[in-house]
Design an enzyme around this catalytic site. Structure first.
Site, PDB file in Angstrom:
ATOM      1  N   GLU A 250       7.551  -8.633   8.131  1.00  0.00           N
ATOM      2  CA  GLU A 250       7.735  -7.359   8.856  1.00  0.00           C
ATOM      3  C   GLU A 250       7.664  -7.644  10.355  1.00  0.00           C
ATOM      4  OE1 GLU A 250       4.663  -4.580   7.968  1.00  0.00           O
ATOM      5  OE2 GLU A 250       5.581  -2.958   9.116  1.00  0.00           O
TER       6      GLU A 250
ATOM      7  N   ARG B  17      -5.065 -13.153   2.420  1.00  0.00           N
ATOM      8  CA  ARG B  17      -5.730 -12.012   1.760  1.00  0.00           C
ATOM      9  C   ARG B  17      -5.455 -11.963   0.262  1.00  0.00           C
ATOM     10  NH1 ARG B  17      -3.594  -7.927   5.921  1.00  0.00           N
ATOM     11  NH2 ARG B  17      -2.705  -9.797   6.818  1.00  0.00           N
TER      12      ARG B  17
HETATM   13  P1  AMP Z   1       5.972  -8.521   3.525  1.00  0.00           P
HETATM   14  O1  AMP Z   1       6.388  -9.947   3.355  1.00  0.00           O
HETATM   15  O2  AMP Z   1       6.781  -7.824   4.574  1.00  0.00           O
HETATM   16  O3  AMP Z   1       5.975  -7.758   2.208  1.00  0.00           O
HETATM   17  O4  AMP Z   1       4.500  -8.537   4.096  1.00  0.00           O
HETATM   18  C1  AMP Z   1       3.449  -8.774   3.273  1.00  0.00           C
HETATM   19  C2  AMP Z   1       2.278  -9.406   3.969  1.00  0.00           C
HETATM   20  O5  AMP Z   1       2.145  -9.121   5.351  1.00  0.00           O
HETATM   21  C3  AMP Z   1       1.064  -8.874   3.258  1.00  0.00           C
HETATM   22  O6  AMP Z   1       0.491  -9.936   2.541  1.00  0.00           O
HETATM   23  C4  AMP Z   1       0.167  -8.350   4.340  1.00  0.00           C
HETATM   24  O7  AMP Z   1      -0.948  -9.198   4.406  1.00  0.00           O
HETATM   25  C5  AMP Z   1       0.938  -8.427   5.639  1.00  0.00           C
HETATM   26  N1  AMP Z   1       1.347  -7.103   6.159  1.00  0.00           N
HETATM   27  C6  AMP Z   1       2.613  -6.681   6.396  1.00  0.00           C
HETATM   28  N2  AMP Z   1       2.645  -5.449   6.901  1.00  0.00           N
HETATM   29  C7  AMP Z   1       1.368  -5.032   6.992  1.00  0.00           C
HETATM   30  C8  AMP Z   1       0.750  -3.808   7.407  1.00  0.00           C
HETATM   31  N3  AMP Z   1       1.468  -2.768   7.869  1.00  0.00           N
HETATM   32  N4  AMP Z   1      -0.592  -3.743   7.352  1.00  0.00           N
HETATM   33  C9  AMP Z   1      -1.322  -4.787   6.887  1.00  0.00           C
HETATM   34  N5  AMP Z   1      -0.806  -5.955   6.475  1.00  0.00           N
HETATM   35  C10 AMP Z   1       0.537  -6.094   6.520  1.00  0.00           C
END
Ligand code: AMP
Length: 178
Positions: free
Chosen positions: A98, A61
């Site tokens: 996450e 994305r």
């Molecule tokens: P992080 O590495 O935990 O900051 O996660 C970032 C990536 O995971 C982003 O690029 C999002 O595409 C995806 N992502 C994580 N949590 C969510 C969420 N609650 N809703 C949508 N996309 C998420």
């Protein structure tokens, strides 16, 4: 359109891809022509002020917004990819998500030494993805001081983690909770 208008275009899908996750879905935002254009405008303004000489976006994305911002500013785009996609010699790093874990790779030849690279992604949650991207871009010789996101989930601590690592973090909207 204001950031508040753009926030209204995000769809929240409960329990995707796992129970307890509130998935903040950009499909509804990017499907709205004026909303997509305004999102890119807001990000490009911030990237230009940050002195971006290249934009790096994370698969998948981050490619949508990052490439659009790069085109708007007339600068190059560096794809930060999932493993095994790049044909040339790569550098990579593993990181926690996450939900689950993943790995990112870049082609170090895509960056000039000292080039100011601004990170663009759709969303920051725990910050693991952006931290890994910043680490890789720096390893490749880039100067990485700014990261831009459409959405921040501040309760998951990612923006704070990036700021603690010396990055300036900006987002167009925030959602409370995870
Ligand atoms: P992080 O590495 O935990 O900051 O996660 C970032 C990536 O995971 C982003 O690029 C999002 O595409 C995806 N992502 C994580 N949590 C969510 C969420 N609650 N809703 C949508 N996309 C998420």
């Amino acid at each position: 359109m204001t950031a508040e208008d753009l926030k209204a275009l995000i769809r929240t899908v409960p329990d995707f891809p796992e129970p307890g996750i509130q998935f903040r879905d950009i499909t509804t935002l990017i499907g709205h022509g004026a909303g997509l254009a305004a999102t890119v405008d807001h990000l490009a303004t911030r990237a230009e002020r940050a002195g971006a000489q290249a934009i790096a976006g994370m698969e998948a994305r981050g490619f949508i917004f990052g490439a659009a911002v790069a085109i708007r500013l007339g600068i190059g785009f560096v794809p930060v990819r999932k493993p095994g996609k790049l044909p040339a010699e790569t550098i990579g790093v593993d990181y926690a998500l996450e939900y689950g874990s993943d790995r990112l790779e870049i082609d170090p030849a895509a960056i000039r030494s000292g080039q100011s690279v601004v990170i663009v992604d759709d969303l920051i949650a725990t910050g693991g993805t952006a931290m890994a991207a910043a680490q890789l871009l720096r390893l490749a010789g880039g100067t990485v001081e700014n990261a831009l996101f459409v959405i921040d989930l501040p309760d998951l601590g990612g923006a704070a983690r990036l700021r603690a690592a010396g990055l300036t973090v900006q987002s167009l909207m925030q959602f409370e909770g995870g």
